[in-house]
Structure formats: C-alpha cells, structure tokens
Scaffold this motif. Structure first.
Motif, PDB file in Angstrom:
ATOM      1  N   ALA A 263     -33.653  49.986 -23.201  1.00 29.43           N
ATOM      2  CA  ALA A 263     -35.046  49.798 -23.628  1.00 29.43           C
ATOM      3  C   ALA A 263     -35.464  48.334 -23.524  1.00 29.43           C
ATOM      4  O   ALA A 263     -36.388  47.886 -24.208  1.00 29.43           O
ATOM      5  CB  ALA A 263     -35.253  50.316 -25.051  1.00 29.43           C
ATOM      6  N   ASP A 264     -34.782  47.602 -22.643  1.00 33.30           N
ATOM      7  CA  ASP A 264     -35.070  46.179 -22.467  1.00 33.30           C
ATOM      8  C   ASP A 264     -36.128  45.987 -21.389  1.00 33.30           C
ATOM      9  O   ASP A 264     -36.118  46.683 -20.360  1.00 33.30           O
ATOM     10  CB  ASP A 264     -33.791  45.438 -22.062  1.00 33.30           C
ATOM     11  CG  ASP A 264     -34.049  43.962 -21.817  1.00 33.30           C
ATOM     12  OD1 ASP A 264     -34.501  43.277 -22.743  1.00 33.30           O
ATOM     13  OD2 ASP A 264     -33.810  43.506 -20.682  1.00 33.30           O
ATOM     14  N   VAL A 265     -37.046  45.081 -21.621  1.00 32.04           N
ATOM     15  CA  VAL A 265     -38.046  44.701 -20.634  1.00 32.04           C
ATOM     16  C   VAL A 265     -37.945  43.191 -20.440  1.00 32.04           C
ATOM     17  O   VAL A 265     -38.053  42.424 -21.389  1.00 32.04           O
ATOM     18  CB  VAL A 265     -39.478  45.077 -21.081  1.00 32.04           C
ATOM     19  CG1 VAL A 265     -40.489  44.619 -20.044  1.00 32.04           C
ATOM     20  CG2 VAL A 265     -39.594  46.580 -21.321  1.00 32.04           C
TER      21      VAL A 265
ATOM     22  N   ASP B 282     -21.216  34.422   3.822  1.00 29.44           N
ATOM     23  CA  ASP B 282     -20.377  35.294   3.000  1.00 29.44           C
ATOM     24  C   ASP B 282     -21.205  36.474   2.494  1.00 29.44           C
ATOM     25  O   ASP B 282     -22.401  36.337   2.196  1.00 29.44           O
ATOM     26  CB  ASP B 282     -19.809  34.528   1.801  1.00 29.44           C
ATOM     27  CG  ASP B 282     -18.719  33.551   2.199  1.00 29.44           C
ATOM     28  OD1 ASP B 282     -18.084  33.776   3.254  1.00 29.44           O
ATOM     29  OD2 ASP B 282     -18.499  32.572   1.461  1.00 29.44           O
ATOM     30  N   VAL B 283     -20.556  37.616   2.362  1.00 30.24           N
ATOM     31  CA  VAL B 283     -21.240  38.826   1.925  1.00 30.24           C
ATOM     32  C   VAL B 283     -21.036  39.020   0.426  1.00 30.24           C
ATOM     33  O   VAL B 283     -19.916  39.012  -0.079  1.00 30.24           O
ATOM     34  CB  VAL B 283     -20.731  40.063   2.688  1.00 30.24           C
ATOM     35  CG1 VAL B 283     -21.319  41.351   2.113  1.00 30.24           C
ATOM     36  CG2 VAL B 283     -21.099  39.938   4.172  1.00 30.24           C
ATOM     37  N   VAL B 284     -22.164  39.189  -0.263  1.00 30.66           N
ATOM     38  CA  VAL B 284     -22.164  39.526  -1.692  1.00 30.66           C
ATOM     39  C   VAL B 284     -22.671  40.955  -1.811  1.00 30.66           C
ATOM     40  O   VAL B 284     -23.836  41.232  -1.526  1.00 30.66           O
ATOM     41  CB  VAL B 284     -23.063  38.566  -2.495  1.00 30.66           C
ATOM     42  CG1 VAL B 284     -23.145  39.009  -3.957  1.00 30.66           C
ATOM     43  CG2 VAL B 284     -22.545  37.136  -2.394  1.00 30.66           C
ATOM     44  N   ALA B 285     -21.790  41.869  -2.182  1.00 32.34           N
ATOM     45  CA  ALA B 285     -22.181  43.268  -2.365  1.00 32.34           C
ATOM     46  C   ALA B 285     -22.728  43.456  -3.765  1.00 32.34           C
ATOM     47  O   ALA B 285     -22.225  42.872  -4.734  1.00 32.34           O
ATOM     48  CB  ALA B 285     -20.988  44.186  -2.136  1.00 32.34           C
ATOM     49  N   CYS B 286     -23.764  44.277  -3.875  1.00 27.77           N
ATOM     50  CA  CYS B 286     -24.457  44.435  -5.148  1.00 27.77           C
ATOM     51  C   CYS B 286     -24.753  45.915  -5.364  1.00 27.77           C
ATOM     52  O   CYS B 286     -25.569  46.497  -4.651  1.00 27.77           O
ATOM     53  CB  CYS B 286     -25.745  43.610  -5.115  1.00 27.77           C
ATOM     54  SG  CYS B 286     -26.763  43.730  -6.585  1.00 27.77           S
ATOM     55  N   GLN B 287     -24.088  46.510  -6.342  1.00 28.17           N
ATOM     56  CA  GLN B 287     -24.303  47.928  -6.653  1.00 28.17           C
ATOM     57  C   GLN B 287     -25.014  48.047  -7.991  1.00 28.17           C
ATOM     58  O   GLN B 287     -24.488  48.602  -8.951  1.00 28.17           O
ATOM     59  CB  GLN B 287     -22.976  48.696  -6.675  1.00 28.17           C
ATOM     60  CG  GLN B 287     -23.181  50.206  -6.648  1.00 28.17           C
ATOM     61  CD  GLN B 287     -21.896  50.992  -6.776  1.00 28.17           C
ATOM     62  OE1 GLN B 287     -20.867  50.459  -7.200  1.00 28.17           O
ATOM     63  NE2 GLN B 287     -21.939  52.260  -6.408  1.00 28.17           N
ATOM     64  N   LEU B 288     -26.221  47.528  -8.042  1.00 24.60           N
ATOM     65  CA  LEU B 288     -26.992  47.514  -9.271  1.00 24.60           C
ATOM     66  C   LEU B 288     -28.218  48.417  -9.142  1.00 24.60           C
ATOM     67  O   LEU B 288     -28.796  48.538  -8.061  1.00 24.60           O
ATOM     68  CB  LEU B 288     -27.459  46.098  -9.601  1.00 24.60           C
ATOM     69  CG  LEU B 288     -26.376  45.057  -9.892  1.00 24.60           C
ATOM     70  CD1 LEU B 288     -27.022  43.689 -10.086  1.00 24.60           C
ATOM     71  CD2 LEU B 288     -25.565  45.444 -11.126  1.00 24.60           C
ATOM     72  N   PRO B 289     -28.643  49.016 -10.241  1.00 26.68           N
ATOM     73  CA  PRO B 289     -29.936  49.705 -10.225  1.00 26.68           C
ATOM     74  C   PRO B 289     -31.061  48.684 -10.178  1.00 26.68           C
ATOM     75  O   PRO B 289     -30.817  47.470 -10.296  1.00 26.68           O
ATOM     76  CB  PRO B 289     -29.930  50.467 -11.557  1.00 26.68           C
ATOM     77  CG  PRO B 289     -29.070  49.638 -12.454  1.00 26.68           C
ATOM     78  CD  PRO B 289     -27.999  49.057 -11.562  1.00 26.68           C
ATOM     79  N   ASN B 290     -32.287  49.156 -10.021  1.00 28.05           N
ATOM     80  CA  ASN B 290     -33.435  48.251 -10.037  1.00 28.05           C
ATOM     81  C   ASN B 290     -33.423  47.434 -11.321  1.00 28.05           C
ATOM     82  O   ASN B 290     -33.222  47.973 -12.413  1.00 28.05           O
ATOM     83  CB  ASN B 290     -34.743  49.037  -9.970  1.00 28.05           C
ATOM     84  CG  ASN B 290     -34.983  49.659  -8.619  1.00 28.05           C
ATOM     85  OD1 ASN B 290     -34.140  49.572  -7.727  1.00 28.05           O
ATOM     86  ND2 ASN B 290     -36.128  50.293  -8.451  1.00 28.05           N
ATOM     87  N   GLY B 291     -33.643  46.149 -11.177  1.00 26.79           N
ATOM     88  CA  GLY B 291     -33.666  45.278 -12.346  1.00 26.79           C
ATOM     89  C   GLY B 291     -33.720  43.826 -11.914  1.00 26.79           C
ATOM     90  O   GLY B 291     -33.594  43.497 -10.732  1.00 26.79           O
ATOM     91  N   TRP B 292     -33.899  42.942 -12.889  1.00 23.32           N
ATOM     92  CA  TRP B 292     -34.056  41.534 -12.536  1.00 23.32           C
ATOM     93  C   TRP B 292     -32.782  40.967 -11.943  1.00 23.32           C
ATOM     94  O   TRP B 292     -32.833  40.072 -11.082  1.00 23.32           O
ATOM     95  CB  TRP B 292     -34.518  40.723 -13.750  1.00 23.32           C
ATOM     96  CG  TRP B 292     -33.527  40.561 -14.863  1.00 23.32           C
ATOM     97  CD1 TRP B 292     -33.407  41.342 -15.961  1.00 23.32           C
ATOM     98  CD2 TRP B 292     -32.543  39.532 -14.982  1.00 23.32           C
ATOM     99  NE1 TRP B 292     -32.394  40.879 -16.776  1.00 23.32           N
ATOM    100  CE2 TRP B 292     -31.848  39.762 -16.206  1.00 23.32           C
ATOM    101  CE3 TRP B 292     -32.172  38.447 -14.201  1.00 23.32           C
ATOM    102  CZ2 TRP B 292     -30.807  38.942 -16.636  1.00 23.32           C
ATOM    103  CZ3 TRP B 292     -31.133  37.623 -14.619  1.00 23.32           C
ATOM    104  CH2 TRP B 292     -30.467  37.875 -15.827  1.00 23.32           C
TER     105      TRP B 292
END
Length: 546
Positions: free
Chosen positions: A51-53, A81-91
């Motif tokens: 519930a964070d905005v 260099d490759v930075v892999a990012c498995q994050l949902p939408n967010g800042w």
C-alpha cells in the motif's frame, strides 16, 4: 560483454539523414526535464502489496538515478555490463534503468513470473553480472530462487533484493547511501555515458514459439519509435500516462518508462493490475493515456460500468497484442469515453502500426493500423515477391526502430541486405495501407490445401456470449493434412458444445471448410506474460492428449 548489434551501422547514415535517429539518449531527456521543470511530477509508483505510494519530481528522480548509478559502479558494474532486473512495475525498476544509462550498463528486464527454467537460460545467455529481484512479491521468495541458480551462472556476481534484509539489499547497497554526494561522484557519472548507438537494453522475446532470443536495442532504435508513436497519438508534456502493463515488456518499458521522460510528462505505474485501482488512479491523477492488452481494457470498461464512476480525463486507450473484439471497442468507447486505438508491434521494433485517432472506430477491430513514419511494410509470397492489396502472405517490414540484432545469434536476425525484416507473421494490407495480422506463419492451418483465416474466426468466437478466451490451432489429419480445433475458456455459468459453436459460426456466414471441427474447453489458455496465447503449447497439448 561484447554486443554484436550488427544491424545498426548499415542503416545509420540514412536514418540520421532522414531525421529518424536524432542521437538523443534517455539521459538527455531526463536532464532536460530537470533543467526545464525540476519540480514537476515525474513518477508516481503504486505498490499494492505494501500500500506504498512513492512520488518523484524530475529533480528527485534524477538524483536517485545518480545515487544508484554510483552505487552500481562501487559494486564493479561498468559500461557494457548487463544488469538483470526481475522487478514488478515500481520506482526501483525505473531508477535501475536510468542508473544503468548513467554509466553505460545494459539493463535486461525480466518478467516477474519467470522461474528457474526461463531465468537460467536468459541470465546465462546475457552474462548478467548483477541480478536485482524483489525480496518477496505475490508470496514468492525471489532471492532463494536466484541463489539456487548461481552455481550454473559463472558471470553472476551479485543478487540484490529490493526490500531485503541486511547489508546486501537494494536499499543498503544502492538507494539509501548518498553516493551521489561523495567526492568523485560527478567524475564517475560523466565517465561512461552511452552513445545513441550503444546497446542500452537487452530484452528477451516472449516465447510464443519456443526458446527466447535476446533482442538488442539502442537509444536511436527506441526513441525513433517513441517519437513517431507519440506524434501519431498527439501526446505531449501535459499528458499523464497510466501504465499497468509490465515494464519488463516493451509495452511498459517503452511507453510507460521511456516515453513519459521523452515527453516531459508524468507517469503513474501500478505493480499489480487491479481495475478498480486503475480507475481510481486515472481520476486522481487526471490520466489521459494508457496502453495494455485486451483483457486490461475489458476489466477497466467493466469496472467503470459497474461502479458508475467515470474516467473523464482518459482520452486514449491503446490495445495491442491481439485483435480487439468489435463489441469490446463499442462498449469501451461508450463507457470510458476514450478513443480505442488498435496497434501491432514486436519486441524487435516496438509499435509498428497504429490506427489514427481520427479513424472511424470500426478500424480498431477490423485492422491493426497503418505504419508509423519511418516504417515500411509489405506482404510477400514464399519467393519474396510482393503481393497485391488484400492478399494474405508473409509480412516483412523495414523500420527505423528495427533492433540491432539477436545477441550471439546473428544468423537468426532475419534481415536482408536492404533492411527488410521477416516478422514471421502472416498478414494482408488493404487498399488504404492498413494492416491486418492473420496469424504467425507457424500457426497457419492448411485444411485440404485451403488456408483457414484463423484470426477472423477467432474474432467471431469472441462475439459468442459463452466464450471468454478463444484460440484456433491445427491438429493432424490423414486425409486433409490438418483440421482446426477451437480451444476456449467459458464465462462463469456458461456451457458450450461443438454443434452450438458450428451453428453460431454458420449464422455469421462462415464457410463450412473454415469452421473448427473440434472443440476443447479449458479453464485457462497458456499465454505469455503480456497475454498472447502460446499456440505451440496448445498444439503440444492436443498432440499429447493433455
């Protein structure tokens, strides 16, 4: 990492001369925003789990990007260099990409639904050095999965968890220390910014036909598309973009992350799709534009209709990924009051064709739009000869936004010496230049020598009151070679048998030889993270009797 983006150099001179490639990077657009409107809202990121905005102005967003960039350098990440990012939408997703762009690193966005099978291939093939994951998202432990993969990933040096405990977390390593204020930070940030033709994104195809391929994009390939896209839709600095589609896919990445910074407007992101939350955010922020696949539009229209609370600022909703059923366009137009735009594109190119805002609504469900500026399309036969209007054939395109190539697989680039890219899709183009995708070349059903118009029949099936989702795939037949099977999901409380389906299609004037001769009802259809049905899996199920 050495990137073999061999498709960039041959078309640079022409692309620059024609004004398609403007040699501007994401850094230029972010810096411009800070200089011209530092206190304007840039990003509002809604995290439903907590519930964070989190809100950022342009000044704050650039400051956080610089902070994380210096932090990455301190971890040994450098240009290429490759930075892999498995994050949902967010800042954190947005900032990670901007930070990589500050130091010349390449971001590899990965869908949060991927698990060991997909990730082990992608992380190894892309030689990721850093892997950023959520500590927990939708109840799943990502660090445990990532650590379990490390033994087979010799290039992976560090797994970083957003919201994780201890000194190895995203917060402790990157987001909380004021790295940007340290002596020498400016030198670090100015040392290796990428050029407009350097690879900045490595993104894997969604896998509708099997093993994914690593698509390489640059600032010039992506922004040449974004500029034409925004211009076609009349988007500008006063717009507000709502993005509920995953940023780990080009839809969210290009048009929810990159495009707002290009326009100098505000983006509002949602990590888990929730139609009530989306409608509320549209009203709260005055969102004017959104883009997603058909199920998102269905959900939003239903939510607004049932709640009775309108979304008056929403001017445009763009649908891509699958044909839009006519009844949905009519309902959404009436309920939302927004123009429904149909589009078609690929990971390799971004959006290729869009309908125009001034087009009649019927175009949105009878076509996939016409080419953007800088894009040429043609339909050819098996020998490569161009076909006349209305004839179905193989779709080729030549585009300013065409990718740099497939990482380590130049033999699969499917681009000839004149720049024509074989999309692998079947299509037709009408007299006015509007495209209609009729299926993947591998999905064509040839029944007794007759090509079945799969997409048209699927569109009719969506009009059936009992059907929720529909796909038509081939199954082998000794006499005819192939026959067609309709695989569907049903709406709650509904039932359907083959005779009823046949009668429905006959009632719509469908020729008998085009009507599916088999019906399979499933609870769900296998699909990619963006909602495209994986027909190769359906064919496997039919073949294996599953």
């Amino acid at each position: 990492m050495e990137f073999d983006a061999v498709l960039i150099a041959p078309r640079r001179q022409q692309s620059v001369a024609r004004g398609w490639w403007r040699d501007r990077t994401i850094n230029d657009f972010l810096d411009r925003g800070v200089a011209s409107h530092p206190d304007k809202p840039a990003l509002t990121a809604v995290h439903t789990d907590s519930a964070d905005v989190r809100r950022f102005t342009y000044r704050e967003l650039a400051g956080m990007a610089d902070r994380v960039a210096v932090g990455l350098v301190k971890l040994g990440v450098g240009a290429g260099d490759v930075v892999a990012c498995q994050l949902p939408n967010g800042w954190q997703f947005v900032v990670t990409y901007l930070a990589c762009s500050r130091i010349g690193a390449v971001m590899n966005p990965l869908m949060h639904i991927f698990r060991q099978r997909e990730l082990s291939f992608m992380l190894r093939h892309g030689e990721a050095r850093v892997f950023i994951v959520p500590q927990r998202f939708r109840g799943f432990d990502y660090p445990a999965m990532a650590e379990g993969l490390r033994a087979d990933l010799p290039n992976l040096e560090r797994v970083i968890a957003v919201g994780g405990p201890g000194p190895g977390s995203f917060e402790a390593l990157l987001a909380e220390p004021r790295w940007e204020a340290e002596a020498g930070a400016r030198d670090i940030l100015g040392r290796s910014r990428p050029g407009p033709d350097d690879v900045t994104q490595l993104i894997y195809t969604s896998g509708t036909t099997g093993e994914p391929k690593g698509v390489m994009h640059t600032a010039n390939t992506t922004f040449s598309n974004i500029a034409a896209y925004a211009d076609r839709l009349g988007l500008g600095a006063d717009d507000v973009v709502l993005m509920g589609s995953p940023m780990a896919h080009q839809t969210g990445f290009m048009y929810g992350l990159m495009m707002p910074l290009y326009l100098g407007c505000e983006a509002v992101t949602l990590d888990v799709w929730n139609p009530a939350a989306a409608a509320g955010l549209i009203r709260e922020h005055g969102a004017t534009f959104s883009m997603a696949s058909t199920p998102f539009l269905t959900d939003l229209a239903r939510e607004v209709a049932q709640s009775g609370q309108g979304v008056p600022t929403l001017r445009t909703f763009l649908c891509a990924g699958a044909p839009i059923p006519g009844p949905l366009v009519e309902q959404a137009r009436q309920v939302l009051g927004a123009k429904i735009i149909s589009a078609w594109g690929m990971t390799e190119n971004g959006a290729v064709t869009l309908t125009r805002p001034q087009d009649d609504d019927v175009r949105a469900y009878t076509s996939d739009g016409c080419p953007l500026p800088g894009v040429e399309i043609k339909v050819v036969d098996a020998s490569g000869a161009a076909q006349p209007a209305g004839v179905v054939g193989n779709l080729w395109l030549r585009s300013c936004s065409n990718f740099g190539g497939y990482l380590k697989r130049p033999q699969l680039n499917a681009t000839d010496a004149e720049g024509w890219f074989d999309t692998g899709d079947m299509a037709r183009i009408d007299e006015q230049g509007y495209l209609r995708i009729t299926g993947r070349s591998k999905d064509v059903i040839i029944r007794g020598g007759e090509n079945i118009p799969v997409v048209e029949i699927e569109s009719l099936l969506y009009r059936h009151p009992a059907i929720g989702q529909a796909a038509i795939v081939a199954y082998p037949d000794e006499r005819l070679g192939e026959r067609a099977c309709a695989v569907v999901t049903l709406k709650p409380g509904c039932a359907l048998e083959l005779p009823g389906l046949v009668d429905f299609l006959k009632g719509h004037g469908v020729a008998l030889q085009y009507i599916p001769e088999r019906l399979e009802v499933r609870d769900s259809l296998p699909s990619t993270p963006t909602g495209k049905v994986q027909k190769f899996r359906l064919r496997e199920m039919l073949r294996d009797g599953g």
